[in-house]
Write an enzyme that holds these catalytic residues in place. Structure first.
Site, mmCIF file in Angstrom:
data_model
loop_
_atom_site.group_PDB
_atom_site.id
_atom_site.type_symbol
_atom_site.label_atom_id
_atom_site.label_comp_id
_atom_site.label_asym_id
_atom_site.label_seq_id
_atom_site.Cartn_x
_atom_site.Cartn_y
_atom_site.Cartn_z
ATOM 1 N N LYS A 175 -9.359 -5.091 12.386
ATOM 2 C CA LYS A 175 -9.622 -3.751 11.855
ATOM 3 C C LYS A 175 -9.652 -3.825 10.325
ATOM 4 C CE LYS A 175 -7.383 -0.282 10.411
ATOM 5 N NZ LYS A 175 -8.302 0.146 9.341
ATOM 6 N N GLU A 250 1.210 -10.153 5.022
ATOM 7 C CA GLU A 250 0.850 -10.496 3.637
ATOM 8 C C GLU A 250 0.836 -9.178 2.877
ATOM 9 O OE1 GLU A 250 0.327 -13.405 2.354
ATOM 10 O OE2 GLU A 250 -0.013 -14.704 4.073
ATOM 11 N N CYS A 284 -3.610 -8.964 -5.141
ATOM 12 C CA CYS A 284 -2.165 -9.026 -4.900
ATOM 13 C C CYS A 284 -1.486 -10.093 -5.747
ATOM 14 C CB CYS A 284 -1.900 -9.237 -3.420
ATOM 15 S SG CYS A 284 -2.903 -10.563 -2.747
ATOM 16 N N GLU A 383 3.872 -1.734 -7.917
ATOM 17 C CA GLU A 383 2.523 -2.277 -7.936
ATOM 18 C C GLU A 383 1.565 -1.204 -8.461
ATOM 19 O OE1 GLU A 383 1.040 -3.358 -4.024
ATOM 20 O OE2 GLU A 383 0.353 -5.288 -4.781
HETATM 21 P P1 NAD Z 1 -2.757 -0.393 3.022
HETATM 22 O O1 NAD Z 1 -1.432 -0.903 3.425
HETATM 23 O O2 NAD Z 1 -2.896 1.020 2.647
HETATM 24 O O3 NAD Z 1 -3.820 -0.634 4.195
HETATM 25 C C1 NAD Z 1 -4.048 -1.914 4.743
HETATM 26 C C2 NAD Z 1 -4.662 -1.759 6.113
HETATM 27 O O4 NAD Z 1 -3.703 -1.156 6.977
HETATM 28 C C3 NAD Z 1 -5.899 -0.874 6.191
HETATM 29 O O5 NAD Z 1 -6.824 -1.450 7.082
HETATM 30 C C4 NAD Z 1 -5.349 0.435 6.757
HETATM 31 O O6 NAD Z 1 -6.326 1.174 7.452
HETATM 32 C C5 NAD Z 1 -4.302 -0.095 7.706
HETATM 33 N N1 NAD Z 1 -3.245 0.847 8.077
HETATM 34 C C6 NAD Z 1 -2.763 1.903 7.370
HETATM 35 N N2 NAD Z 1 -1.793 2.528 8.075
HETATM 36 C C7 NAD Z 1 -1.633 1.847 9.241
HETATM 37 C C8 NAD Z 1 -0.773 1.987 10.362
HETATM 38 N N3 NAD Z 1 0.130 2.949 10.433
HETATM 39 N N4 NAD Z 1 -0.895 1.089 11.377
HETATM 40 C C9 NAD Z 1 -1.788 0.092 11.318
HETATM 41 N N5 NAD Z 1 -2.641 -0.083 10.278
HETATM 42 C C10 NAD Z 1 -2.559 0.773 9.237
HETATM 43 O O7 NAD Z 1 -3.237 -1.402 1.882
HETATM 44 P P2 NAD Z 1 -4.545 -1.279 0.991
HETATM 45 O O8 NAD Z 1 -4.310 -0.140 0.064
HETATM 46 O O9 NAD Z 1 -5.753 -1.313 1.851
HETATM 47 O O10 NAD Z 1 -4.511 -2.674 0.186
HETATM 48 C C11 NAD Z 1 -3.814 -2.878 -0.977
HETATM 49 C C12 NAD Z 1 -2.490 -3.554 -0.693
HETATM 50 O O11 NAD Z 1 -2.715 -4.800 -0.023
HETATM 51 C C13 NAD Z 1 -1.729 -3.921 -1.947
HETATM 52 O O12 NAD Z 1 -0.371 -3.621 -1.771
HETATM 53 C C14 NAD Z 1 -1.938 -5.436 -2.073
HETATM 54 O O13 NAD Z 1 -0.957 -6.097 -2.814
HETATM 55 C C15 NAD Z 1 -1.959 -5.834 -0.645
HETATM 56 N N6 NAD Z 1 -2.628 -7.134 -0.485
HETATM 57 C C16 NAD Z 1 -1.856 -8.216 -0.196
HETATM 58 C C17 NAD Z 1 -2.452 -9.468 -0.055
HETATM 59 C C18 NAD Z 1 -1.629 -10.680 0.265
HETATM 60 O O14 NAD Z 1 -2.210 -11.708 0.583
HETATM 61 N N7 NAD Z 1 -0.313 -10.633 0.191
HETATM 62 C C19 NAD Z 1 -3.831 -9.597 -0.195
HETATM 63 C C20 NAD Z 1 -4.588 -8.463 -0.489
HETATM 64 C C21 NAD Z 1 -3.962 -7.224 -0.616
#
Ligand code: NAD
Length: 496
Positions: A175, A250, A284, A383
């Site tokens: 997803k 992650e 990230c 962040e």
């Molecule tokens: P987010 O947590 O808002 O969303 C990530 C994903 O989770 C999306 O696909 C979203 O639709 C889904 N999601 C949201 N609520 C959910 C739920 N209740 N159940 C299941 N899925 C759900 O993150 P974002 O804003 O899309 O991305 C930015 C974040 O990602 C930042 O915190 C960044 O640091 C992190 N990130 C981490 C890495 C890593 O490798 N550690 C890499 C890239 C991004």
């Protein structure tokens, strides 16, 4: 018709059944790119059922057969590279240069790497650890993996989730983030074109609250692999616990960038600007906290501010554009709000505003340097995920390491020094999944990526990621052929 076929289930594009839709915007103009038909629970169920049905055949394919599919998929992705770069640039607001030179080639290389790694899954140790038995180890896939990806690197994050899982013989339902779902669909198409059986790789494009939640809670999904924010990651882990799933997380980062007094200042300045502005800071591992020896502090602040001011914001299709917009207006408001509040406690040296004129239609925000940031303030701990670098001075090496570790996160860090002993100590003492020395950001398919502390656990990329997506089985063969085995006497003794 293709414009409404936003699910990829059982080897083909499909329309969603939920009846709900969502506008995918180009954040450089805020114009609608495509109206997404959102996956509902029934679509997730269909994708999981397809993945479950495909597992038997795919998990029993030989490593060579799986490797051939991945290797061909890399070639298909390479053929579609320009189309992917354009789509990624538009949905995520990336300057086309970044999409062409980083996102797409990185994904092609990752796919090729896992094509090769699929044939090197160890699980062959065997020997007589008991005199009467031969033991052997089988490394086996898990089953249907549900993966959830974020919006910052939609294609690369999809690749990092999908490739090790599929190379190891699992089948997958991915997803992507609802605001950036388009390249994941092309990625899945490449697998079908490369000969992956239907159901090996499915994509459901829907919201986190509906499709994401349903996927994580699904009883036929044996593992959840999640990349995203720490807050949502914790929620996902709690939901996964209800069905006892394996979880790989992650999460967020707040990477320190430590400049010791013997550092090459010019290299550190260039490194800091590149590492804080990559992907408009929505990375990230981006450098977010520059920790600079007091003897270099003023020169570092001046150098970074001058270079940031020279960075060109512009239309994303223009190859001359350095910095694209943030991913959405909501995110722009979050970033701007954090910098506005920082004016009350720190010094905004450059940036700190959205541009005016043509670019104001999009979600642009100028490269921003904030100096003299108090330890413990919001800009130090939270962040931002935007083109914003905080900088603080330090006096001793111990203080620098303590400041680097003064964070709940632990994804990445860098140390800038010409002293090899100092570099070695920093690499040992900074608690992060990756420590660069005299650089910050480069990643390679062969090496693992993953967090310490609240940045999560488990690894993406490299052969280490197979640990997440496989389980080991001990197989023990009796060598004696005896009906009455000597060890039975510990349980019962027969008369006579
Ligand atoms: P987010 O947590 O808002 O969303 C990530 C994903 O989770 C999306 O696909 C979203 O639709 C889904 N999601 C949201 N609520 C959910 C739920 N209740 N159940 C299941 N899925 C759900 O993150 P974002 O804003 O899309 O991305 C930015 C974040 O990602 C930042 O915190 C960044 O640091 C992190 N990130 C981490 C890495 C890593 O490798 N550690 C890499 C890239 C991004």
């Amino acid at each position: 018709m293709l414009a409404t076929m936003h699910q990829y289930i059982d080897g083909a594009r499909r329309a969603a059944t939920s009846g709900e839709s969502f506008d995918v915007l180009d954040p450089s103009t805020d114009e609608t790119l495509e109206t997404l038909t959102l996956a509902g629970p029934a679509d997730v169920d269909a994708a999981v059922a397809s993945a479950k049905a495909a597992f038997g055949e795919w998990s029993r394919a030989t490593p060579a057969e799986r490797a051939a599919v991945l290797t061909r998929a890399a070639a298909v992705l390479d053929e579609r590279a320009e189309e992917l770069a354009q789509l990624e640039s538009r949905q995520a607001g990336k300057p086309i240069r970044l999409a062409r030179e980083f996102d797409v080639p990185g994904t092609v290389d990752n796919t090729a790497f896992f094509g090769a790694a699929a044939r090197r899954l160890d699980g062959m140790a065997s020997g007589e650890y008991s005199a009467d038995h031969t033991s052997s180890i089988r490394r086996e896939p898990l089953g249907v993996v549900g993966s959830i990806a974020p919006w910052n690197y939609p294609l690369q994050m999809a690749a990092w989730k999908v490739l090790p899982a599929v190379a190891a013989g699992n089948t997958i339902v991915l997803k992507p983030a609802e605001i950036t779902p388009l390249t994941a669909l092309v990625f899945a198409e490449a697998f079908t074109a490369a000969g992956a059986p239907p159901g090996v790789f499915n994509v459901v494009t829907g919201t986190g609250a509906v499709a994401g939640q349903h996927l994580v809670g699904h009883p036929d999904v044996v593992m959840t692999s999640f990349t995203g924010s720490t807050a949502v990651g914790r929620q996902v882990m709690a939901t996964a616990a209800l069905t006892g799933k394996r979880v790989h997380l992650e999460l967020g980062g707040k990477a320190p960038f430590v400049v010791f007094d013997d550092a090459d200042l010019e290299a550190a300045v260039h490194g800091a600007v590149a590492a804080s502005l990559i992907n408009t800071g929505q990375d990230c591992t981006a450098a977010t906290r520059a920790i600079v020896h007091r003897s270099l502090y003023d020169a570092f602040v001046r150098g970074v501010a001058d270079l940031m001011a020279a960075v060109r914001m512009g239309p994303t299709p223009d190859p001359a554009t350095d910095l694209g917009p943030l991913s959405s207006r909501r995110h722009l408001e979050k970033v701007a709000g954090m910098v506005e509040r920082a004016r009350g406690y720190a010094r905004v040296v450059t940036g700190g505003a959205a541009p005016t004129g043509d670019l104001a239609r999009g979600c642009y925000y100028a490269p921003t340097l904030v100096a003299d940031v108090p330890i413990g303030s919001e800009l130090w701990t939270d962040e931002v995920f935007g083109p914003v670098l905080a900088v603080v001075p330090f006096d001793t090496d111990d203080e620098a390491i303590a400041l680097a570790n003064d964070t709940a996160y632990g994804l990445a860090a860098s140390a800038w020094t010409r002293d090899t002993y100092r570099a070695g100590r920093a690499a040992r003492e900074i608690a992060a999944g990756c420590v660069w020395v005299n650089d910050h950001i480069p990643i390679i398919s062969e090496m693992p990526h993953g967090g310490y502390k609240h940045s999560g656990f488990g690894k993406d990329m490299s052969a280490y990621s197979f640990e997440e997506y496989t389980q080991v089985k001990h197989v023990m063969h009796d060598l004696t052929g005896q009906a009455h085995k000597p060890w039975h006497r510990t349980i019962f003794t027969l008369p006579g």
